[in-house]
Design a protein around this motif. Sequence first.
Motif, short mmCIF file in Angstrom:
data_model
loop_
_atom_site.label_atom_id
_atom_site.label_comp_id
_atom_site.label_asym_id
_atom_site.label_seq_id
_atom_site.Cartn_x
_atom_site.Cartn_y
_atom_site.Cartn_z
N GLU A 155 4.30 9.90 -7.18
CA GLU A 155 5.27 10.14 -8.26
C GLU A 155 4.56 10.39 -9.58
O GLU A 155 4.92 11.29 -10.34
N LEU A 156 3.52 9.58 -9.85
CA LEU A 156 2.75 9.78 -11.08
C LEU A 156 2.04 11.14 -11.08
O LEU A 156 1.94 11.80 -12.12
N LYS A 157 1.54 11.58 -9.93
CA LYS A 157 0.91 12.89 -9.83
C LYS A 157 1.92 13.99 -10.16
O LYS A 157 1.62 14.94 -10.88
N LYS A 158 3.15 13.83 -9.62
CA LYS A 158 4.19 14.82 -9.89
C LYS A 158 4.52 14.83 -11.38
O LYS A 158 4.64 15.90 -12.00
N GLN A 159 4.67 13.63 -11.96
CA GLN A 159 4.99 13.54 -13.39
C GLN A 159 3.86 14.14 -14.23
O GLN A 159 4.12 14.85 -15.22
N ALA A 160 2.61 13.88 -13.83
CA ALA A 160 1.47 14.43 -14.57
C ALA A 160 1.47 15.96 -14.47
O ALA A 160 1.19 16.67 -15.46
N SER A 161 1.80 16.47 -13.28
CA SER A 161 1.85 17.91 -13.10
C SER A 161 2.95 18.54 -13.97
O SER A 161 2.73 19.56 -14.62
N VAL A 162 4.13 17.87 -13.98
CA VAL A 162 5.22 18.37 -14.82
C VAL A 162 4.82 18.30 -16.29
O VAL A 162 5.04 19.25 -17.05
N TYR A 163 4.23 17.21 -16.69
CA TYR A 163 3.78 17.06 -18.09
C TYR A 163 2.77 18.15 -18.44
O TYR A 163 2.85 18.77 -19.51
N LYS A 164 1.84 18.40 -17.55
CA LYS A 164 0.81 19.43 -17.79
C LYS A 164 1.47 20.80 -17.95
O LYS A 164 1.11 21.56 -18.85
N MET A 165 2.43 21.08 -17.06
CA MET A 165 3.09 22.38 -17.13
C MET A 165 3.87 22.51 -18.43
O MET A 165 3.81 23.55 -19.10
N ARG A 166 4.58 21.47 -18.84
CA ARG A 166 5.34 21.52 -20.10
C ARG A 166 4.39 21.67 -21.29
O ARG A 166 4.67 22.43 -22.22
N PHE A 167 3.29 20.91 -21.24
CA PHE A 167 2.33 20.98 -22.34
C PHE A 167 1.74 22.39 -22.41
O PHE A 167 1.58 22.96 -23.50
N LYS A 168 1.46 22.98 -21.26
CA LYS A 168 0.91 24.33 -21.21
C LYS A 168 1.93 25.33 -21.78
O LYS A 168 1.58 26.21 -22.55
N MET A 169 3.20 25.14 -21.39
CA MET A 169 4.24 26.03 -21.90
C MET A 169 4.38 25.89 -23.41
O MET A 169 4.56 26.88 -24.13
N LEU A 170 4.27 24.64 -23.91
CA LEU A 170 4.36 24.41 -25.35
C LEU A 170 3.22 25.11 -26.07
O LEU A 170 3.42 25.78 -27.09
N ILE A 171 2.03 24.99 -25.51
CA ILE A 171 0.86 25.63 -26.13
C ILE A 171 1.02 27.14 -26.10
O ILE A 171 0.75 27.84 -27.09
N SER A 180 0.83 -1.20 0.00
CA SER A 180 0.00 0.00 0.00
C SER A 180 0.87 1.26 0.00
O SER A 180 0.61 2.20 -0.75
N ARG A 181 1.91 1.26 0.84
CA ARG A 181 2.82 2.42 0.87
C ARG A 181 3.51 2.59 -0.47
O ARG A 181 3.66 3.72 -0.96
N LYS A 182 3.93 1.47 -1.05
CA LYS A 182 4.61 1.53 -2.34
C LYS A 182 3.67 2.10 -3.41
O LYS A 182 4.07 2.95 -4.21
N VAL A 183 2.43 1.64 -3.42
CA VAL A 183 1.45 2.13 -4.39
C VAL A 183 1.20 3.62 -4.17
O VAL A 183 1.11 4.40 -5.13
N MET A 184 1.11 4.02 -2.90
CA MET A 184 0.90 5.44 -2.60
C MET A 184 2.08 6.28 -3.10
O MET A 184 1.88 7.36 -3.67
N MET A 185 3.30 5.77 -2.89
CA MET A 185 4.47 6.51 -3.36
C MET A 185 4.48 6.59 -4.87
O MET A 185 4.79 7.64 -5.46
N GLU A 186 4.14 5.48 -5.53
CA GLU A 186 4.08 5.48 -6.99
C GLU A 186 3.01 6.45 -7.48
O GLU A 186 3.20 7.16 -8.48
N MET A 187 1.87 6.47 -6.78
CA MET A 187 0.80 7.38 -7.16
C MET A 187 1.24 8.83 -7.00
O MET A 187 0.99 9.67 -7.89
#
Length: 172
Positions: free
Chosen positions: A120-136, A111-118
């Motif tokens: 991490e994925l939230k951070k990656q999604a946030s970074v991706y969103k920010m990059r995509f926004k900057m690209l747009i 459960s802890r591992k899944v939470m940590m992965e989740m």
Amino acid sequence: MPLTPLDIHNKEFTRAFRGYDEDEVNEFLDQVIKDYEAVLREKKDLFEQVTALDEKLSHFTNIEETLNKSILVAQEAADDLRSNAQKEAQLIVKEAEKNANRIVNEALSKSRKVMMEMEELKKQASVYKMRFKMLIEAQMEMLQTEDWEQFAGNEDFDEEELLKEQEEQENV
């Protein structure tokens, strides 16, 4: 020493002048001999019966002792079996508790591992969103520049040049 029928039969009395009638005494002695023989036979039979009953009593006493010993052995075996069963049950319960604790710990770890992965994925999604926004935003700025208007009026623009310019802007 007891009298035997032969002792009674061979008994001779001394003769006296005015003694008992010899035939009557002999007849009485014959009757005493018969009765005495019957009593001796009965005594012998009773003695044999007592001996046989003593043997049976001894046999049954041995059986009783054997049964008592068997009962004691059976009780001890039952007590041992009960004790062993209780010990085994305790071991099974302890093993089950260990397994349950292990399973719970593994589940918590996963459960802890899944939470940590989740996270991490939230951070990656946030970074991706920010990059995509900057690209747009960069693309929007490019659309609003004069260069774009140049291309819009000129139909013979070079698509490859446009892609190169976009790459240059992205690298900046």
